[in-house]
Scaffold this motif. Structure first.
Motif, PDB file in Angstrom:
ATOM      1  N   GLU A  32       0.784  -1.234   0.000  1.00 28.82           N
ATOM      2  CA  GLU A  32       0.000   0.000   0.000  1.00 28.82           C
ATOM      3  C   GLU A  32       0.819   1.288   0.000  1.00 28.82           C
ATOM      4  OE1 GLU A  32       0.433  -2.045   2.502  1.00 28.82           O
ATOM      5  OE2 GLU A  32       0.835  -0.909   4.318  1.00 28.82           O
ATOM      6  N   SER A  33       2.094   1.202   0.389  1.00 30.89           N
ATOM      7  CA  SER A  33       2.852   2.452   0.583  1.00 30.89           C
ATOM      8  C   SER A  33       4.332   2.258   0.294  1.00 30.89           C
ATOM      9  CB  SER A  33       2.700   2.900   2.040  1.00 30.89           C
ATOM     10  OG  SER A  33       3.292   1.940   2.900  1.00 30.89           O
ATOM     11  N   TRP A  52       6.584   2.811   2.410  1.00 35.18           N
ATOM     12  CA  TRP A  52       7.086   2.130   3.613  1.00 35.18           C
ATOM     13  C   TRP A  52       7.011   0.617   3.418  1.00 35.18           C
ATOM     14  CZ3 TRP A  52       6.178  -1.488   7.221  1.00 35.18           C
ATOM     15  CH2 TRP A  52       6.837  -1.394   8.448  1.00 35.18           C
ATOM     16  N   ARG A  53       5.857   0.174   2.942  1.00 35.90           N
ATOM     17  CA  ARG A  53       5.631  -1.272   2.804  1.00 35.90           C
ATOM     18  C   ARG A  53       6.594  -1.881   1.789  1.00 35.90           C
ATOM     19  NH1 ARG A  53       3.954  -3.773   6.650  1.00 35.90           N
ATOM     20  NH2 ARG A  53       2.421  -2.122   6.935  1.00 35.90           N
ATOM     21  N   ASP A  94       6.333  -5.325  12.814  1.00 34.22           N
ATOM     22  CA  ASP A  94       5.759  -4.046  12.387  1.00 34.22           C
ATOM     23  C   ASP A  94       4.484  -3.691  13.162  1.00 34.22           C
ATOM     24  OD1 ASP A  94       4.414  -1.984  10.971  1.00 34.22           O
ATOM     25  OD2 ASP A  94       3.799  -3.376   9.410  1.00 34.22           O
ATOM     26  N   ARG A  95       3.426  -4.471  13.021  1.00 40.25           N
ATOM     27  CA  ARG A  95       2.164  -4.172  13.708  1.00 40.25           C
ATOM     28  C   ARG A  95       1.845  -5.271  14.714  1.00 40.25           C
ATOM     29  NH1 ARG A  95      -1.769  -2.308   8.666  1.00 40.25           N
ATOM     30  NH2 ARG A  95      -0.342  -0.718   7.844  1.00 40.25           N
ATOM     31  N   PHE A 134       4.066   3.315  17.907  1.00 42.40           N
ATOM     32  CA  PHE A 134       3.236   4.214  17.078  1.00 42.40           C
ATOM     33  C   PHE A 134       2.608   5.350  17.890  1.00 42.40           C
ATOM     34  CE2 PHE A 134       2.421   0.048  14.695  1.00 42.40           C
ATOM     35  CZ  PHE A 134       3.427   0.287  13.773  1.00 42.40           C
ATOM     36  N   PRO A 139      -1.100   1.066  13.727  1.00 41.59           N
ATOM     37  CA  PRO A 139      -0.530   2.399  13.536  1.00 41.59           C
ATOM     38  C   PRO A 139      -1.599   3.493  13.436  1.00 41.59           C
ATOM     39  CG  PRO A 139      -0.148   1.014  11.602  1.00 41.59           C
ATOM     40  CD  PRO A 139      -0.657   0.129  12.679  1.00 41.59           C
ATOM     41  N   ARG A 156      -1.320   6.175  16.391  1.00 41.42           N
ATOM     42  CA  ARG A 156      -0.864   7.508  15.991  1.00 41.42           C
ATOM     43  C   ARG A 156      -1.941   8.543  16.311  1.00 41.42           C
ATOM     44  NH1 ARG A 156       1.988   5.213  10.452  1.00 41.42           N
ATOM     45  NH2 ARG A 156       3.800   4.378  11.567  1.00 41.42           N
ATOM     46  N   PHE A 189      -3.892   4.464   4.190  1.00 43.37           N
ATOM     47  CA  PHE A 189      -2.438   4.470   4.004  1.00 43.37           C
ATOM     48  C   PHE A 189      -1.990   4.581   2.541  1.00 43.37           C
ATOM     49  CE2 PHE A 189      -1.713   2.322   8.344  1.00 43.37           C
ATOM     50  CZ  PHE A 189      -1.105   3.449   8.896  1.00 43.37           C
ATOM     51  N   HIS A 210      -1.281  10.086   8.696  1.00 47.48           N
ATOM     52  CA  HIS A 210      -0.630   8.981   9.415  1.00 47.48           C
ATOM     53  C   HIS A 210       0.495   8.317   8.617  1.00 47.48           C
ATOM     54  CE1 HIS A 210      -4.148   8.094  12.465  1.00 47.48           C
ATOM     55  NE2 HIS A 210      -3.720   9.334  12.501  1.00 47.48           N
ATOM     56  N   ASN A 211       0.655   8.674   7.332  1.00 49.19           N
ATOM     57  CA  ASN A 211       1.881   8.255   6.629  1.00 49.19           C
ATOM     58  C   ASN A 211       2.200   9.212   5.484  1.00 49.19           C
ATOM     59  OD1 ASN A 211       0.197   7.406   4.530  1.00 49.19           O
ATOM     60  ND2 ASN A 211       1.168   5.397   4.296  1.00 49.19           N
ATOM     61  N   ASP A 224       6.641   8.328   8.780  1.00 49.13           N
ATOM     62  CA  ASP A 224       7.389   7.350   7.967  1.00 49.13           C
ATOM     63  C   ASP A 224       8.797   7.844   7.614  1.00 49.13           C
ATOM     64  OD1 ASP A 224       5.524   5.334   7.980  1.00 49.13           O
ATOM     65  OD2 ASP A 224       4.972   5.485   5.866  1.00 49.13           O
ATOM     66  N   CYS A 237       9.451   6.388  10.923  1.00 51.35           N
ATOM     67  CA  CYS A 237       9.060   5.020  11.271  1.00 51.35           C
ATOM     68  C   CYS A 237       9.886   4.112  10.363  1.00 51.35           C
ATOM     69  CB  CYS A 237       7.565   4.822  11.014  1.00 51.35           C
ATOM     70  SG  CYS A 237       6.996   3.150  11.364  1.00 51.35           S
TER      71      CYS A 237
HETATM   72  O1  GYE Z   1       3.496   3.744   8.502  1.00 50.81           O
HETATM   73  C1  GYE Z   1       2.469   2.917   6.520  1.00 50.81           C
HETATM   74  C2  GYE Z   1       2.217   1.530   6.079  1.00 50.81           C
HETATM   75  O2  GYE Z   1       2.547  -0.466   9.638  1.00 50.81           O
HETATM   76  C3  GYE Z   1       4.208   1.096  10.177  1.00 50.81           C
HETATM   77  O3  GYE Z   1       1.960   0.832   7.288  1.00 50.81           O
HETATM   78  C4  GYE Z   1       3.389   0.507   9.110  1.00 50.81           C
HETATM   79  C5  GYE Z   1       2.569   1.499   8.337  1.00 50.81           C
HETATM   80  C6  GYE Z   1       3.339   2.626   7.694  1.00 50.81           C
HETATM   81  O4  GYE Z   1       1.299   1.391   5.123  1.00 50.81           O
HETATM   82  O5  GYE Z   1       3.072   3.671   5.516  1.00 50.81           O
END
Ligand code: GYE
Length: 329
Positions: A50-51, A53-54, A127-128, A146, A181, A185, A209, A234-235, A263, A283
């Motif tokens: 999704e991001s 970060w991922r 991570d989570r 978080f 998160p 957050r 996200f 949040h990201n 992030d 993060c």
């Molecule tokens: O901040 C976000 C990602 O779980 C820390 O998940 C992760 C979060 C992160 O999609 O960008």
């Protein structure tokens, strides 16, 4: 003519010897390795893609697993809990040595975690985290704090706006609904601004996200609220998506609207260095090497700490300019 080829008898003896050696190697499975090659098999269920970060997190995990010489079974759940549960059940069926996963949401894991425990397969959360009351369902949780990230974002804002006399209107782009998160957050940020009565969150909604989610929800925020002073996303990705909506609405991001994110991935850091973002709470997604170390330890039956927290920092625009050239993700 004489040849140097070995006789049939010699070949037969060699074959038997090789087979025996091979069987001895395979039979040496008192460490519980399920594969024939003696490698540790790690089943990893990832949230999705999704991001930024991922993506960096997935790369870190794949590289670290290869470096550690593990056999990695990687599954992408496309941000769906049902897919993660299915993947974990598959790992159990395949009798992997260790299961690690990053739970997309916090609740609803007890049954499948119990199944792994009954199958005597250790589980590591990365991570989570999950909200299971029974902490014996997993060995450890490796990841960020978080709540602290949200708090650092809020504290920075309180400091920036300490001279403000009128109301400061904040909109919040939350991460995936029900995810650790997003919950944490939001909580940390709210705690940090609680004592400042003029700082007020006037709208808060999930953008899942993603960039697309951030853009779409920010468009709605801008339509519904004529005066938005601050965006807390949040990201980075949702913040980056929101930039498009803000610019399209004729406002200048980083000036008309103060933007705070979490992030510190490269694109986010670039936006910060360019003055479009104002502050980022870091993060770290580079969890791979630490995770593999934990996998080895739990596989060997060693004790590991129940919680391992990632070390992180924060970035202002000036700090982002400095850090950007060496940023790896
Ligand atoms: O901040 C976000 C990602 O779980 C820390 O998940 C992760 C979060 C992160 O999609 O960008």
């Amino acid at each position: 003519m004489r040849t140097h080829l070995p006789s049939r008898k010699v070949v037969a003896v060699l074959t038997v010897a090789l087979l025996a050696a091979g069987m001895a190697a395979c039979g040496n499975s008192d460490t519980g390795d399920n594969g024939d090659d003696g490698k540790i098999t790690l089943g990893f269920s990832q949230v999705g893609a999704e991001s930024g970060w991922r993506t960096a997190n997935t790369t870190s995990i794949k590289e670290a697993a290869a470096d550690a010489g593990f056999d990695l079974k990687f599954d992408d759940a496309q941000q769906k809990q049902e897919n993660q549960i299915k993947a974990i059940r598959n790992f159990i069926q395949q009798k992997v040595d260790v299961i690690a996963f990053s739970p997309v949401v916090e609740s609803g894991w007890d049954t499948v975690l119990k199944e792994a425990k009954d199958a005597k397969i250790p589980v590591i959360l990365t991570d989570r985290s999950v909200d299971s009351a029974d902490k014996s369902l997993y060995k450890t949780f490796l990841g960020s704090d978080f709540v602290k990230e949200g708090r650092l974002a809020g504290e920075w804002l309180v400091e920036q706006k300490k001279a403000a006399t009128g109301p400061v209107n904040i909109v919040e782009l939350q991460g995936t609904t029900g995810s650790a998160p997003a919950n944490d957050r939001k909580k940390g940020f709210a705690e940090a601004i609680a004592a400042s009565p003029n700082l007020k969150v006037i709208a808060s909604q999930s953008g899942d996200f993603t960039r697309a989610g951030g853009k779409q929800v920010m468009e709605q925020f801008l339509k519904a609220n004529p005066k938005i002073d601050v965006l807390f996303a949040h990201n980075d990705d949702m913040g980056l998506g929101a930039l498009e909506a803000i610019t399209a609405a004729g406002k200048v991001p980083g000036k008309d609207i103060t933007i705070i994110t979490v992030d510190a991935v490269k694109d986010g850091m670039q936006a910060l260095a360019d003055g479009k973002f104002n502050f980022i709470a870091e993060c770290s997604p580079l969890l791979g090497p630490q995770l593999m170390d934990l996998v080895k330890k739990v596989h060997n039956g060693e004790e590991v700490p129940p919680r391992i927290e990632t070390q992180e920092t924060t970035f202002t625009q000036e700090q982002a300019k400095e850090a950007l050239p060496n940023r790896k993700y």
